[in-house]
Design a protein around this motif. Structure first.
Motif, PDB file in Angstrom:
ATOM      1  N   TRP A  22       1.344  -1.309   0.299  1.00 50.18           N
ATOM      2  CA  TRP A  22      -0.661  -0.161  -0.152  1.00 50.18           C
ATOM      3  C   TRP A  22       0.302   0.762   0.077  1.00 50.18           C
ATOM      4  O   TRP A  22       0.239   2.547  -0.640  1.00 50.18           O
ATOM      5  CB  TRP A  22      -0.849  -0.075   0.448  1.00 50.18           C
ATOM      6  N   VAL A  23       2.544   1.127   0.947  1.00 50.17           N
ATOM      7  CA  VAL A  23       3.028   2.482   0.373  1.00 50.17           C
ATOM      8  C   VAL A  23       2.760   2.571  -1.050  1.00 50.17           C
ATOM      9  O   VAL A  23       3.426   3.877  -1.267  1.00 50.17           O
ATOM     10  CB  VAL A  23       4.318   1.849   1.386  1.00 50.17           C
ATOM     11  N   LEU A  24       3.531   1.726  -1.945  1.00 49.98           N
ATOM     12  CA  LEU A  24       3.968   1.437  -3.212  1.00 49.98           C
ATOM     13  C   LEU A  24       3.121   1.543  -3.508  1.00 49.98           C
ATOM     14  O   LEU A  24       3.218   2.533  -4.925  1.00 49.98           O
ATOM     15  CB  LEU A  24       4.275   0.415  -3.710  1.00 49.98           C
ATOM     16  N   ALA A  25       1.941   1.618  -3.347  1.00 46.79           N
ATOM     17  CA  ALA A  25       0.464   2.332  -3.881  1.00 46.79           C
ATOM     18  C   ALA A  25      -0.142   3.413  -4.290  1.00 46.79           C
ATOM     19  O   ALA A  25      -0.131   4.612  -5.086  1.00 46.79           O
ATOM     20  CB  ALA A  25      -0.892   1.469  -3.690  1.00 46.79           C
ATOM     21  N   GLY A  28       2.333  10.446  -6.814  1.00 46.14           N
ATOM     22  CA  GLY A  28       2.733  10.915  -7.569  1.00 46.14           C
ATOM     23  C   GLY A  28       2.045  11.185  -9.304  1.00 46.14           C
ATOM     24  O   GLY A  28       2.251  12.253  -9.396  1.00 46.14           O
ATOM     25  N   GLY A  29       1.284  10.101  -9.433  1.00 47.97           N
ATOM     26  CA  GLY A  29       0.937  10.452 -10.791  1.00 47.97           C
ATOM     27  C   GLY A  29      -0.369  11.864 -10.266  1.00 47.97           C
ATOM     28  O   GLY A  29      -0.992  12.473 -11.966  1.00 47.97           O
ATOM     29  N   LEU A  30      -1.172  11.592  -9.777  1.00 47.59           N
ATOM     30  CA  LEU A  30      -2.261  13.255  -9.182  1.00 47.59           C
ATOM     31  C   LEU A  30      -1.775  14.151  -8.739  1.00 47.59           C
ATOM     32  O   LEU A  30      -2.039  15.402  -9.485  1.00 47.59           O
ATOM     33  CB  LEU A  30      -2.789  12.632  -8.201  1.00 47.59           C
ATOM     34  N   MET A  68       4.560  16.063  -3.925  1.00 42.25           N
ATOM     35  CA  MET A  68       3.823  17.054  -3.270  1.00 42.25           C
ATOM     36  C   MET A  68       2.908  15.827  -2.702  1.00 42.25           C
ATOM     37  O   MET A  68       2.535  15.622  -1.414  1.00 42.25           O
ATOM     38  CB  MET A  68       2.981  17.983  -3.512  1.00 42.25           C
ATOM     39  N   GLY A  69       2.231  15.059  -4.081  1.00 38.21           N
ATOM     40  CA  GLY A  69       1.343  13.868  -4.046  1.00 38.21           C
ATOM     41  C   GLY A  69       2.217  12.701  -3.071  1.00 38.21           C
ATOM     42  O   GLY A  69       1.837  11.925  -2.524  1.00 38.21           O
ATOM     43  N   LEU A  88       4.952  12.277  -1.287  1.00 41.38           N
ATOM     44  CA  LEU A  88       4.831  12.580   0.542  1.00 41.38           C
ATOM     45  C   LEU A  88       3.896  12.605   1.015  1.00 41.38           C
ATOM     46  O   LEU A  88       3.210  12.075   2.394  1.00 41.38           O
ATOM     47  CB  LEU A  88       5.020  14.441   0.495  1.00 41.38           C
ATOM     48  N   LEU A  89       2.505  12.947   0.251  1.00 42.78           N
ATOM     49  CA  LEU A  89       1.491  13.180   1.345  1.00 42.78           C
ATOM     50  C   LEU A  89       0.742  12.126   0.889  1.00 42.78           C
ATOM     51  O   LEU A  89      -0.824  11.508   1.719  1.00 42.78           O
ATOM     52  CB  LEU A  89       0.164  14.130   1.057  1.00 42.78           C
ATOM     53  N   GLY A  90       1.148  11.730  -0.120  1.00 42.82           N
ATOM     54  CA  GLY A  90      -0.172   9.794  -0.286  1.00 42.82           C
ATOM     55  C   GLY A  90       0.419   8.895   0.533  1.00 42.82           C
ATOM     56  O   GLY A  90      -0.626   8.349   1.528  1.00 42.82           O
ATOM     57  N   VAL A  91       1.618   8.984   1.071  1.00 48.85           N
ATOM     58  CA  VAL A  91       1.197   7.605   2.594  1.00 48.85           C
ATOM     59  C   VAL A  91       1.511   8.180   3.328  1.00 48.85           C
ATOM     60  O   VAL A  91       0.256   7.188   3.998  1.00 48.85           O
ATOM     61  CB  VAL A  91       2.888   7.490   2.122  1.00 48.85           C
ATOM     62  N   PRO A  92       1.215   8.595   4.448  1.00 49.37           N
ATOM     63  CA  PRO A  92       0.488   9.413   5.127  1.00 49.37           C
ATOM     64  C   PRO A  92      -0.905   9.301   5.542  1.00 49.37           C
ATOM     65  O   PRO A  92      -2.390   8.786   6.018  1.00 49.37           O
ATOM     66  CB  PRO A  92       0.865  10.477   5.769  1.00 49.37           C
ATOM     67  N   LEU A  93      -1.539   9.862   4.438  1.00 47.23           N
ATOM     68  CA  LEU A  93      -3.372  10.076   3.888  1.00 47.23           C
ATOM     69  C   LEU A  93      -3.418   8.326   4.370  1.00 47.23           C
ATOM     70  O   LEU A  93      -4.437   8.131   4.335  1.00 47.23           O
ATOM     71  CB  LEU A  93      -3.046  10.876   2.708  1.00 47.23           C
ATOM     72  N   ALA A  94      -3.180   7.566   2.989  1.00 47.20           N
ATOM     73  CA  ALA A  94      -3.272   6.495   2.412  1.00 47.20           C
ATOM     74  C   ALA A  94      -2.964   5.831   4.212  1.00 47.20           C
ATOM     75  O   ALA A  94      -3.965   4.957   4.599  1.00 47.20           O
ATOM     76  CB  ALA A  94      -2.398   5.718   1.986  1.00 47.20           C
ATOM     77  N   ALA A  95      -2.250   5.926   5.515  1.00 48.53           N
ATOM     78  CA  ALA A  95      -2.007   5.358   6.313  1.00 48.53           C
ATOM     79  C   ALA A  95      -3.277   5.749   6.809  1.00 48.53           C
ATOM     80  O   ALA A  95      -4.080   4.543   8.252  1.00 48.53           O
ATOM     81  CB  ALA A  95      -0.523   5.429   7.571  1.00 48.53           C
ATOM     82  N   THR A  96      -3.917   6.251   6.985  1.00 45.63           N
ATOM     83  CA  THR A  96      -4.427   7.337   8.174  1.00 45.63           C
ATOM     84  C   THR A  96      -6.134   6.783   7.560  1.00 45.63           C
ATOM     85  O   THR A  96      -6.482   5.779   8.762  1.00 45.63           O
ATOM     86  CB  THR A  96      -4.684   8.545   7.691  1.00 45.63           C
ATOM     87  N   LEU A  97      -6.141   6.287   6.068  1.00 39.98           N
ATOM     88  CA  LEU A  97      -7.833   6.032   6.110  1.00 39.98           C
ATOM     89  C   LEU A  97      -7.140   4.523   6.629  1.00 39.98           C
ATOM     90  O   LEU A  97      -8.265   3.943   6.882  1.00 39.98           O
ATOM     91  CB  LEU A  97      -7.312   5.866   4.004  1.00 39.98           C
TER      92      LEU A  97
END
Length: 399
Positions: A334-337, A343-345, A349-350, A352-361
């Motif tokens: 899920w970290v890789l995803a 990064g694609g979106l 910045m995506g 950097l913020l994608g991993v903690p946002l995914a971890a929160t969800l």
């Protein structure tokens, strides 16, 4: 009778009204999608400095809280209380600026020396390649005579050079405009971040009052819980990722120094800075560093890549799970995803913020699953019988 029927079906009428309004809204959005998209783009560009300021305020708040805990914590004088927030905020920004200056001071001179080396090596290489090509062409007289008979169209070449010059000039203007807009957004975001940090207690109090006034207690508790989980996850991620970047950058510098590779300080700094981006950052830093080392010696560049691949395996399997993985609690897949999708979106910045946002969800989702499982288990147990007694009864039956 009609009043009774209306009262009984009032909930259904509200549902139908909501469905109808939602259907109308979807139709309006679909018919005017391009207009709404343009408006959303303009709004996003206008709000970009505020968004940058919120991110900067959140990151600097982590540093500022650390200083506030150690800024005369037992002294309750009026001067200390009034000066605690501004002084700690100033120290936070001073440390950030000092780190940026230190990184640039390490990287820029090394890059300049590498560029000078490349510029010094290219002309002799070009001459040797040209001489080699001419000698090879002499072995094939037909091709040599054919190339010698070609006449250059100076007019078309001049026109192409002119078009290329205008294209280069427009590209330079576009780059300057984009750079100016970026610097402006960062400056405005920094000003907004300073205001948020200085007034964060008052803003938090006002937001709580509004939530208490317009939302119920149950919704407030849910929102506070989500914000608490998100804050813990984001804080743990940023601190862990920063520590992990320092560790892998230091190990890269030490290893490059032991192997006597060129540009050891620069490669360690580049790998450490790019390692702030999860998973893919270290590989990007490895590619940039290997390219610069290749200007000195391709063999040493290959040795550096082998060393960094080994270091990356140690970092992925030992350092990252201990430093960052435990703080976010997110599986590697899920970290890789999240890095790929973020990064694609939204680019870097995506990532950097994608991993903690995914971890929160991820955490909230499994909390919801555990809650539903607990409700299902309690509903499955006999009515009026506690769970402990039901389990005891089951064990006694098995015996």
């Amino acid at each position: 009778m009609f009043l009774k029927y209306f009262t009984m079906n009032r909930k259904e009428i509200k549902q139908y009204i909501f469905i109808a309004v939602l259907a109308i809204a979807v139709c309006v959005i679909v018919q005017n999608f391009s207009l709404i998209q343009n408006f959303a783009g303009l709004a996003a560009n206008a709000l970009k400095p505020l968004f940058i300021g919120c991110i900067m305020a959140y990151i600097f708040n982590i540093i500022m809280i650390f200083f506030e805990k150690h800024y005369f914590p037992k002294n309750n004088s009026r001067f200390i209380k009034n000066s605690r927030r501004p002084v700690c905020l100033l120290l936070s920004f001073a440390i950030a600026i000092a780190l940026i200056v230190l990184i640039l001071n390490i990287i820029i001179p090394e890059i300049i020396s590498a560029i000078k080396l490349i510029s010094a090596e290219i002309p002799p290489l070009f001459v040797s390649v040209k001489n080699w090509a001419m000698k090879k062409l002499e072995e094939y007289p037909d091709i040599y005579n054919e190339l010698s008979s070609i006449e250059l169209d100076t007019a078309s070449m001049a026109a192409k050079l002119t078009d290329g010059a205008f294209g280069l000039f427009s590209s330079v203007i576009s780059f300057i405009g984009a750079l100016t807009a970026t610097v402006t957004n960062i400056v405005l975001g920094m000003i907004f971040a300073i205001y948020l940090l200085l007034r964060k207690d008052k803003l938090a109090t006002d937001i709580k009052r509004l939530m208490k006034l317009y939302l119920g207690e149950k919704i407030n508790n849910r929102i506070n819980h989500v914000c608490t989980v998100a804050h813990q996850t984001f804080t743990g991620f940023f601190i862990g990722q920063f520590l992990e970047a320092i560790i892998i950058g230091s190990l890269t510098f030490i290893g490059a120094s032991i192997l006597r590779l060129p540009y050891a300080a620069m490669t360690g700094t580049i790998v450490g800075v790019t390692a702030l981006i999860p998973i893919v950052g270290a590989f990007v830093g490895a590619g940039l560093s290997a390219f610069i080392i290749c200007t000195e010696s391709p063999k040493q560049a290959l040795l550096f890549l082998v060393f960094l691949i080994i270091l990356q395996q140690i970092e992925t399997n030992i350092i990252y799970p201990k430093v960052v993985g435990s703080s976010i609690g997110l599986p590697g897949i899920w970290v890789l995803a999240s890095v790929t999708l973020g990064g694609g979106l939204c680019g870097i910045m995506g990532m950097l913020l994608g991993v903690p946002l995914a971890a929160t969800l991820y955490k909230l989702y499994f909390e919801y699953i555990k809650h539903r499982e607990a409700d299902s288990f309690s509903a499955a147990s006999p009515a009026g019988e506690p769970e402990e007694s039901a389990l005891t009864k089951t064990k006694s039956i098995k015996k």
